[in-house]
Write a protein that holds these residues in place. Structure first.
Motif, PDB file in Angstrom:
ATOM      1  N   LEU A   1       0.825  -1.031   0.002  1.00  0.00           N
ATOM      2  CA  LEU A   1      -0.145  -0.098   0.048  1.00  0.00           C
ATOM      3  C   LEU A   1       0.847   1.267  -0.045  1.00  0.00           C
ATOM      4  O   LEU A   1       0.663   2.359  -0.606  1.00  0.00           O
ATOM      5  N   ALA A   2       1.949   1.120   0.615  1.00  0.00           N
ATOM      6  CA  ALA A   2       3.113   2.345   0.859  1.00  0.00           C
ATOM      7  C   ALA A   2       3.522   2.682  -0.495  1.00  0.00           C
ATOM      8  O   ALA A   2       3.596   3.790  -0.879  1.00  0.00           O
ATOM      9  N   GLN A   3       3.388   1.716  -1.514  1.00  0.00           N
ATOM     10  CA  GLN A   3       3.940   2.013  -2.934  1.00  0.00           C
ATOM     11  C   GLN A   3       2.932   2.912  -3.755  1.00  0.00           C
ATOM     12  O   GLN A   3       3.266   3.981  -4.395  1.00  0.00           O
ATOM     13  N   GLN A   4       1.772   2.686  -3.296  1.00  0.00           N
ATOM     14  CA  GLN A   4       0.500   3.426  -4.039  1.00  0.00           C
ATOM     15  C   GLN A   4       0.680   5.025  -3.374  1.00  0.00           C
ATOM     16  O   GLN A   4       0.561   5.972  -3.733  1.00  0.00           O
ATOM     17  N   LEU A   5       0.865   4.938  -1.878  1.00  0.00           N
ATOM     18  CA  LEU A   5       1.017   6.451  -1.367  1.00  0.00           C
ATOM     19  C   LEU A   5       2.196   6.984  -1.539  1.00  0.00           C
ATOM     20  O   LEU A   5       2.017   8.329  -1.802  1.00  0.00           O
ATOM     21  N   TRP A   6       3.133   6.267  -2.088  1.00  0.00           N
ATOM     22  CA  TRP A   6       4.501   7.319  -2.453  1.00  0.00           C
ATOM     23  C   TRP A   6       4.032   7.669  -3.787  1.00  0.00           C
ATOM     24  O   TRP A   6       4.557   8.914  -4.148  1.00  0.00           O
ATOM     25  N   GLN A   7       3.414   7.083  -4.823  1.00  0.00           N
ATOM     26  CA  GLN A   7       3.117   7.672  -6.355  1.00  0.00           C
ATOM     27  C   GLN A   7       2.355   8.617  -5.815  1.00  0.00           C
ATOM     28  O   GLN A   7       2.432   9.810  -6.470  1.00  0.00           O
ATOM     29  N   ILE A   8       1.293   8.646  -5.058  1.00  0.00           N
ATOM     30  CA  ILE A   8       0.381   9.844  -4.787  1.00  0.00           C
ATOM     31  C   ILE A   8       1.235  11.004  -4.309  1.00  0.00           C
ATOM     32  O   ILE A   8       0.875  12.300  -4.827  1.00  0.00           O
ATOM     33  N   SER A   9       1.991  10.969  -3.483  1.00  0.00           N
ATOM     34  CA  SER A   9       2.764  12.003  -2.763  1.00  0.00           C
ATOM     35  C   SER A   9       3.415  12.793  -3.668  1.00  0.00           C
ATOM     36  O   SER A   9       3.911  13.924  -3.522  1.00  0.00           O
ATOM     37  N   GLN A  10       4.084  12.083  -4.850  1.00  0.00           N
ATOM     38  CA  GLN A  10       4.789  12.966  -5.765  1.00  0.00           C
ATOM     39  C   GLN A  10       3.959  13.942  -6.481  1.00  0.00           C
ATOM     40  O   GLN A  10       4.529  14.880  -7.107  1.00  0.00           O
ATOM     41  N   HIS A  11       2.669  13.822  -6.217  1.00  0.00           N
ATOM     42  CA  HIS A  11       1.526  14.747  -7.153  1.00  0.00           C
ATOM     43  C   HIS A  11       0.792  15.778  -6.084  1.00  0.00           C
ATOM     44  O   HIS A  11      -0.333  16.416  -6.659  1.00  0.00           O
ATOM     45  N   LEU A  12       1.311  15.741  -4.865  1.00  0.00           N
ATOM     46  CA  LEU A  12       0.477  16.826  -4.085  1.00  0.00           C
ATOM     47  C   LEU A  12       1.452  17.755  -3.593  1.00  0.00           C
ATOM     48  O   LEU A  12       2.641  17.801  -3.307  1.00  0.00           O
ATOM     49  N   ALA A  13       0.808  18.890  -3.278  1.00  0.00           N
ATOM     50  CA  ALA A  13       1.475  20.099  -2.592  1.00  0.00           C
ATOM     51  C   ALA A  13       1.781  19.947  -1.359  1.00  0.00           C
ATOM     52  O   ALA A  13       2.621  20.307  -0.901  1.00  0.00           O
ATOM     53  N   GLN A  14       1.031  19.054  -0.301  1.00  0.00           N
ATOM     54  CA  GLN A  14       1.504  18.692   0.690  1.00  0.00           C
ATOM     55  C   GLN A  14       1.133  17.056   1.125  1.00  0.00           C
ATOM     56  O   GLN A  14       0.167  16.717   0.700  1.00  0.00           O
ATOM     57  N   PHE A  15       2.115  16.309   1.729  1.00  0.00           N
ATOM     58  CA  PHE A  15       1.662  15.016   1.851  1.00  0.00           C
ATOM     59  C   PHE A  15       1.595  14.686   3.425  1.00  0.00           C
ATOM     60  O   PHE A  15       2.470  14.523   4.238  1.00  0.00           O
ATOM     61  N   ASN A  16       0.225  14.388   3.768  1.00  0.00           N
ATOM     62  CA  ASN A  16      -0.064  14.081   5.010  1.00  0.00           C
ATOM     63  C   ASN A  16      -0.823  12.709   4.753  1.00  0.00           C
ATOM     64  O   ASN A  16      -1.476  12.521   3.535  1.00  0.00           O
ATOM     65  N   ILE A  17      -1.125  11.680   5.626  1.00  0.00           N
ATOM     66  CA  ILE A  17      -2.023  10.656   5.747  1.00  0.00           C
ATOM     67  C   ILE A  17      -2.752  10.716   6.842  1.00  0.00           C
ATOM     68  O   ILE A  17      -2.310  11.136   7.837  1.00  0.00           O
ATOM     69  N   LEU A  18      -4.266  10.511   6.742  1.00  0.00           N
ATOM     70  CA  LEU A  18      -5.047  10.437   7.738  1.00  0.00           C
ATOM     71  C   LEU A  18      -5.719   8.813   7.730  1.00  0.00           C
ATOM     72  O   LEU A  18      -6.364   8.679   6.766  1.00  0.00           O
ATOM     73  N   GLU A  19      -5.607   8.156   8.856  1.00  0.00           N
ATOM     74  CA  GLU A  19      -5.989   6.861   8.545  1.00  0.00           C
ATOM     75  C   GLU A  19      -7.319   6.736   9.658  1.00  0.00           C
ATOM     76  O   GLU A  19      -7.162   7.305  10.787  1.00  0.00           O
ATOM     77  N   PHE A  20      -8.193   6.192   9.416  1.00  0.00           N
ATOM     78  CA  PHE A  20      -9.621   5.947  10.154  1.00  0.00           C
ATOM     79  C   PHE A  20      -9.370   4.561  10.696  1.00  0.00           C
ATOM     80  O   PHE A  20      -9.032   3.506   9.819  1.00  0.00           O
ATOM     81  N   GLY A  21      -9.653   4.388  12.085  1.00  0.00           N
ATOM     82  CA  GLY A  21      -9.797   3.117  12.429  1.00  0.00           C
ATOM     83  C   GLY A  21      -8.477   2.121  12.332  1.00  0.00           C
ATOM     84  O   GLY A  21      -8.636   1.431  11.690  1.00  0.00           O
ATOM     85  N   ALA A  22      -7.590   2.628  12.826  1.00  0.00           N
ATOM     86  CA  ALA A  22      -6.059   2.086  12.505  1.00  0.00           C
ATOM     87  C   ALA A  22      -5.867   0.756  13.396  1.00  0.00           C
ATOM     88  O   ALA A  22      -4.898  -0.022  13.419  1.00  0.00           O
ATOM     89  N   GLY A  23      -7.112   0.074  13.982  1.00  0.00           N
ATOM     90  CA  GLY A  23      -7.021  -1.177  14.602  1.00  0.00           C
ATOM     91  C   GLY A  23      -5.598  -1.244  15.664  1.00  0.00           C
ATOM     92  O   GLY A  23      -5.684  -0.502  16.465  1.00  0.00           O
ATOM     93  N   SER A  24      -4.639  -2.129  15.506  1.00  0.00           N
ATOM     94  CA  SER A  24      -3.820  -2.265  16.461  1.00  0.00           C
ATOM     95  C   SER A  24      -2.356  -1.329  15.956  1.00  0.00           C
ATOM     96  O   SER A  24      -1.563  -1.383  16.832  1.00  0.00           O
TER      97      SER A  24
END
Length: 388
Positions: free
Chosen positions: A75-98
């Motif tokens: 999943l991080a590979q997809q997030l890395w690709q997205i990060s290359q096209h954002l003015a600011q890269f943050n992640i917001l995870e809902f319901g992070a379990g463990s």
């Protein structure tokens, strides 16, 4: 199925008594959405609000991040690709379990020098939030300052919003159709137990949706009883995310179908499912407060709500296609096949994630964007948007 301990049964009886009082105070009837909300989320009592272990072998069910770090790393590979096209890269995870998904994503992104400015976690369970905070601070102390827990959705957000197995745990309304008659199935208390009782639908939004679905459910106008779920909470959730997101991508991973398959004539008993000690069954009244209650996701309804709120559909596919597109086999190949003690367990984990007989086909990945038009690698093959 292993019976609950006396302590657990005492807790369940407290949950039962609390819900019973709510029913009596509401003229002896509450919607199933209200019942599910109380059973899962009542402060200090609900399944997700109490201290019992929920995830992993000692809990009631296992999620993809619990099965293997390959899931988060891929999943991080997809997030890395997205990060290359954002003015600011943050992640917001809902319901992070463990917290394992957050850990695996951050460790993988650290390798690519593409760490987010902040990794936000919004967790409604106080118990899980404490476990996440303790675990992540111990496991990745050098990244702990990037992680921040939120009490509510921020007013504005730029980056990636991530929700793995969140929509399925949202309380649902249960609807019963019979010819042109449509009723809401609720819960009452009779003979010292919870029981079903159908009533006319009062909520206008719910009634409108049911009327739109009826032709699909009963196309031949035959006298059948058809029971299924409608998740208004997921619709409202997508509206809230659309309002918050300024630029970026929303990635949702869950089990479910498009509308035509969700409300298929043969699926006339709905998709409600309960999980207790790794046993799946369909009785939501069994040991309330001790078991998980879920419903499959209608991805067509989620898409309609997202697009109506100004989001753009970026892709929809199976978990198998998404993970393979994002390079899960290449990540596995980083471990030598000759190192059997490490390679074979990971290979078996990969099969659980992508096999059609396991999680590969039932689980779907769907992405929405705002001010983001870059094609996503996770949907480069096997996109099923036409089925929504």
């Amino acid at each position: 199925m292993l019976p609950p301990s006396e302590i657990a049964l005492a807790h369940s009886r407290s949950v039962q008594a609390m819900i019973r009082e709510k029913i009596l105070a509401a003229h002896h009837w509450i919607s199933f959405e209200d019942y599910m909300n109380l059973a899962l989320y009542a402060p200090g009592l609900g399944y997700y609000s109490s201290g019992a272990t929920k995830l992993g072998n000692a809990g009631d069910f296992v999620t993809a991040p619990e099965i293997s770090p390959l899931f988060g790393r891929t999943l991080a590979q997809q997030l890395w690709q997205i990060s290359q096209h954002l003015a600011q890269f943050n992640i917001l995870e809902f319901g992070a379990g463990s917290g394992k998904l957050a850990r695996d994503i951050l460790l993988e992104l650290e390798k690519t020098a593409a760490l987010p400015e902040k990794y936000f976690i919004l967790e409604v369970s106080a118990d899980l939030r404490e476990r996440q905070q303790s675990g992540l601070k111990q496991e990745i102390p050098h990244l702990a300052d990037r992680i921040e827990w939120l009490e509510q959705l921020p007013d504005q957000f730029t980056g990636v919003i991530l929700a793995n197995e969140v929509l399925d745990a949202m309380p649902v309304h249960i609807i019963k159709w019979r010819n042109d008659n449509v009723l809401e199935r609720g819960v009452t208390w009779q003979n010292d137990q919870f029981t079903w009782q159908d009533r006319a639908i009062q909520d206008k939004e719910l009634l409108t949706i049911t009327q739109q679905l009826t032709p699909e459910i009963n196309p031949d106008n035959k006298p059948i009883d058809y029971v299924s779920e409608i998740n208004l909470a997921a619709v409202h959730f997508m509206r809230s995310l659309a309002s918050t997101l300024q630029q970026g991508v929303i990635l949702l991973i869950d089990y479910g179908f498009g509308r035509s398959e969700y409300y298929h004539p043969q699926r006339n008993k709905g998709t409600l499912m309960c999980h207790y000690r790794h046993h799946a069954h369909d009785d939501p009244f069994y040991v309330p407060g001790l078991q998980d209650i879920t419903s499959h996701v209608d991805f067509s309804a989620v898409t309609q709500a997202a697009e109506n709120a100004g989001l753009q559909l970026l892709g929809y596919t199976t978990q198998a296609y998404f993970l393979l597109n994002c390079g899960i086999t290449e990540i596995l190949a980083q471990t030598s096949a000759e190192d059997t003690s490490h390679y074979l367990p990971q290979s078996n984990q990969l099969q659980k994630l992508v096999s059609p007989a396991e999680m590969g086909e039932l689980f779907k990945v769907i992405a929405f964007g705002k001010d983001f038009s870059e094609p996503l690698s996770g949907f480069s093959a096997g996109d099923m948007s036409r089925l929504l």
